[in-house]
Design an enzyme around this catalytic site. Structure first.
Site, short mmCIF file in Angstrom:
data_model
loop_
_atom_site.label_atom_id
_atom_site.label_comp_id
_atom_site.label_asym_id
_atom_site.label_seq_id
_atom_site.Cartn_x
_atom_site.Cartn_y
_atom_site.Cartn_z
N GLY A 238 12.28 -8.62 -7.07
CA GLY A 238 12.50 -9.70 -6.12
C GLY A 238 13.85 -9.76 -5.44
O GLY A 238 14.08 -10.65 -4.62
N GLU A 288 12.07 -4.81 -12.40
CA GLU A 288 11.00 -4.24 -11.59
C GLU A 288 11.32 -4.35 -10.10
O GLU A 288 10.58 -4.96 -9.34
CB GLU A 288 9.68 -4.99 -11.88
CG GLU A 288 9.29 -5.02 -13.33
CD GLU A 288 8.26 -6.11 -13.64
OE1 GLU A 288 7.90 -6.89 -12.73
OE2 GLU A 288 7.82 -6.17 -14.79
N PRO A 289 12.41 -3.76 -9.64
CA PRO A 289 12.73 -3.87 -8.22
C PRO A 289 11.83 -2.97 -7.37
O PRO A 289 11.53 -1.84 -7.76
CB PRO A 289 14.19 -3.38 -8.16
CG PRO A 289 14.28 -2.41 -9.29
CD PRO A 289 13.36 -2.91 -10.38
N GLY A 290 11.41 -3.49 -6.26
CA GLY A 290 10.66 -2.68 -5.29
C GLY A 290 11.48 -2.58 -4.02
O GLY A 290 12.16 -1.60 -3.74
N ARG A 291 11.44 -3.68 -3.25
CA ARG A 291 12.12 -3.74 -1.96
C ARG A 291 13.58 -3.30 -2.01
O ARG A 291 14.04 -2.58 -1.14
CB ARG A 291 12.05 -5.19 -1.46
CG ARG A 291 12.52 -5.41 -0.04
CD ARG A 291 12.64 -6.92 0.26
NE ARG A 291 11.51 -7.67 -0.23
CZ ARG A 291 10.42 -7.96 0.49
NH1 ARG A 291 10.34 -7.59 1.74
NH2 ARG A 291 9.43 -8.65 -0.05
N ARG A 327 4.28 -6.46 8.52
CA ARG A 327 5.16 -7.53 8.04
C ARG A 327 5.48 -8.62 9.07
O ARG A 327 5.42 -9.81 8.73
CB ARG A 327 6.46 -6.95 7.45
CG ARG A 327 6.21 -6.04 6.24
CD ARG A 327 7.47 -5.67 5.50
NE ARG A 327 8.06 -6.82 4.87
CZ ARG A 327 9.09 -7.51 5.34
NH1 ARG A 327 9.71 -7.12 6.44
NH2 ARG A 327 9.52 -8.57 4.72
N CYS A 358 -5.35 -4.74 19.64
CA CYS A 358 -5.94 -5.86 20.37
C CYS A 358 -5.87 -7.15 19.57
O CYS A 358 -6.87 -7.66 19.07
CB CYS A 358 -7.38 -5.53 20.73
SG CYS A 358 -7.47 -4.07 21.76
N GLU A 359 -4.67 -7.66 19.39
CA GLU A 359 -4.41 -8.93 18.69
C GLU A 359 -3.12 -9.48 19.27
O GLU A 359 -2.13 -8.73 19.42
CB GLU A 359 -4.13 -8.68 17.19
CG GLU A 359 -5.27 -8.16 16.37
CD GLU A 359 -6.29 -9.22 15.99
OE1 GLU A 359 -5.98 -10.43 16.09
OE2 GLU A 359 -7.40 -8.82 15.60
N TYR A 387 6.91 -2.17 1.72
CA TYR A 387 5.78 -2.94 2.24
C TYR A 387 5.50 -2.57 3.71
O TYR A 387 5.15 -3.43 4.52
CB TYR A 387 6.00 -4.45 2.05
CG TYR A 387 6.33 -4.76 0.60
CD1 TYR A 387 5.34 -4.64 -0.38
CD2 TYR A 387 7.62 -5.10 0.18
CE1 TYR A 387 5.63 -4.85 -1.72
CE2 TYR A 387 7.92 -5.31 -1.15
CZ TYR A 387 6.91 -5.19 -2.09
OH TYR A 387 7.21 -5.39 -3.43
C1 LIG Z 1 5.79 -7.17 -6.24
C2 LIG Z 1 6.29 -7.21 -7.62
C3 LIG Z 1 7.55 -6.67 -7.93
C4 LIG Z 1 8.49 -6.11 -6.89
O1 LIG Z 1 8.92 -7.07 -5.99
P1 LIG Z 1 10.13 -6.75 -4.97
O2 LIG Z 1 10.33 -8.02 -4.25
O3 LIG Z 1 9.67 -5.67 -4.09
O4 LIG Z 1 11.30 -6.36 -5.81
C5 LIG Z 1 7.95 -6.69 -9.25
N1 LIG Z 1 7.15 -7.20 -10.23
C6 LIG Z 1 5.95 -7.73 -9.96
C7 LIG Z 1 5.13 -8.27 -11.07
C8 LIG Z 1 5.48 -7.76 -8.66
O5 LIG Z 1 4.28 -8.30 -8.40
#
Ligand SMILES: *Cc1c(COP(=O)(O)O)cnc(C)c1O
Length: 431
Positions: A238, A288-291, A327, A358-359, A387
């Site tokens: 997050g 659990e970093p993604g973004r 997004r 077409c939106e 994303y």
């Molecule tokens: C989506 C998600 C993440 C990653 O979120 P980011 O905002 O991309 O860091 C981590 N843990 C869980 C359970 C998620 O659903």
């Protein structure tokens, strides 16, 4: 850091001129910087220092195999949300034993697959799911490692579609009842209690909610450690990134690098907010970093097709659409739009940048001041590494864009652009 900057009048990713990528592989194309992804991972890893920790990259943010391989080689584990993501991680050389399996709706087949491969933990979101995992583990005569996802009920001010940590949304188990569910878990013969998990939302731009959530679950962690030998606390992902960058009036540059800081708050301030309460818990910590790892490591490279002056507005029509990057349409999100040829003295004007789909929702910017854009020129939609491609669709029968990975002065296609034949693959006539 981010690796996109002008040199010799051209926007580069690391040492690669983005117009060379477009020339070789066409547009629209996602372009990712390997150096940026690894730098973000290593900085976060280093900031956690001596704390016993594991960074599980949230594969859903960008699950290209080459990206997963890069992080697996860097030492990351993975947070997965489907059997398909587990398959991808394994195909990329990742280890199931470093994977946490999240999600509110795991199917029996996915649970069985994850058990067979030996994931580190199932992050469980309901009592019904716990019973299902116990049943499937019994059939295999194994004990399934689990963590319960607790909903700590903290408000993380972010878009409502990506806020997950309050009692109003579908995620997790209420903090008031979670102990009772652990008790139930402890009586299930094929369940092994391993951790506690939480994830309060995405694109969070301050450290406070993270520290607050840790403070809220700390008593629980202590009690679970004592009762069930709890091994880990996962604090989720997050961490927000910077999407908006202003025109730098000093240099006249449209793409201004904010001193190498890619998070809305610094890794240091994040670490110093979360480390003290975590240290005192004495359990392993999972993130659990993604973004944060991939967001600013990627752009969507697109070409201006037409410039159209309508009665009230000027439209810049590009060859990428909402099917490639949804997004803005889904979250009202902002992506900087940067010409690949340095704009120099070009005069600014207010335009809408739109795609060919077409939106009416198919736009990347509305009423945005940009340097005058010309037909045929290349622009980069910035901060599209997370994303982005993973949410692409074939809407309007538009093939998926290509994905390219840059390493220093070299680049390669890591996913081919789809062809028209790909669009109808698997379809059947029935007469
Ligand atoms: C989506 C998600 C993440 C990653 O979120 P980011 O905002 O991309 O860091 C981590 N843990 C869980 C359970 C998620 O659903």
């Amino acid at each position: 850091m981010h690796a996109f900057h002008y040199a010799d009048g051209r926007l580069r990713c690391e040492d690669v001129d983005l117009s060379a990528v477009a020339e070789a592989h066409g547009t629209p194309t996602y372009v990712y910087s390997a150096g940026t992804i690894l730098d973000h991972y290593q900085r976060l890893d280093a900031a956690l220092g001596e704390l016993d920790h594991l960074i599980c990259y949230a594969a859903k943010a960008n699950s290209n195999r080459a990206v997963l391989r890069l992080l697996a080689q860097g030492g990351a584990g993975f947070d997965i949300v489907s059997g398909g993501e587990l398959y991808r991680v394994l195909a990329a050389g990742g280890e199931a034993a470093r994977c946490t399996f999240a999600g509110v709706g795991k199917s029996p087949e996915e649970i069985d697959y994850a058990l067979a491969e030996g994931v580190f933990s199932f992050n469980v979101e309901s009592e019904a799911e716990l019973e299902e995992i116990n049943r499937i583990a019994a059939a295999r005569d194994v004990r399934a490692p689990i963590a319960l996802r607790v909903n700590p009920d903290v408000e993380a001010s972010t878009h409502k579609y990506i806020s997950t940590g309050t009692h109003e949304n579908k995620f997790g188990i209420g903090i008031d009842v979670v102990m009772r569910v652990y008790e139930a878990a402890s009586r299930m013969p094929h369940i092994r209690i391993r951790g506690l998990q939480m994830h309060i939302g995405s694109q969070i731009t301050e450290a406070r909610p993270f520290a607050e959530a840790i403070g809220k679950v700390a008593p629980l962690v202590r009690e679970l450690k004592e009762r069930y030998g709890l091994e880990f606390l996962s604090i989720g992902g997050g961490m927000g990134i910077v999407y908006k960058r202003a025109l730098d009036s000093g240099t006249g540059k449209w793409w201004h690098d904010h001193g190498g800081e890619e998070s809305a708050f610094s890794v240091q301030s994040y670490a110093s907010a979360i480390l003290p309460p975590l240290r005192s818990l004495g359990v392993r910590v999972l993130l659990e970093p993604g973004r944060f790892l991939v967001g600013n490591a990627g752009v969507l490279l697109t070409r201006v097709r037409y410039v159209k002056q309508a009665a009230a507005k000027k439209f810049v029509i590009v060859d990428a659409g909402m099917n490639d990057l949804i997004r803005p349409a889904l979250y009202q999100s902002h992506h900087e739009i940067v010409p690949v040829t340095e704009p120099g003295e070009r005069r600014p004007e207010n335009v809408d940048v739109v795609g060919p789909v077409c939106e009416s929702g198919d736009f990347f910017a509305q009423d945005r001041e940009l340097p005058e854009l010309r037909e045929g020129e290349l622009v980069a939609l910035m901060s599209a590494g997370a994303y982005g491609f993973v949410m692409a669709s074939n809407y309007n029968s538009r093939p998926f864009p290509a994905e390219v990975l840059v390493r220093g002065g070299r680049f390669a296609v890591v996913r081919e652009r789809q062809t028209y034949a790909d669009l109808v693959r698997g379809e059947r006539d029935f007469v």
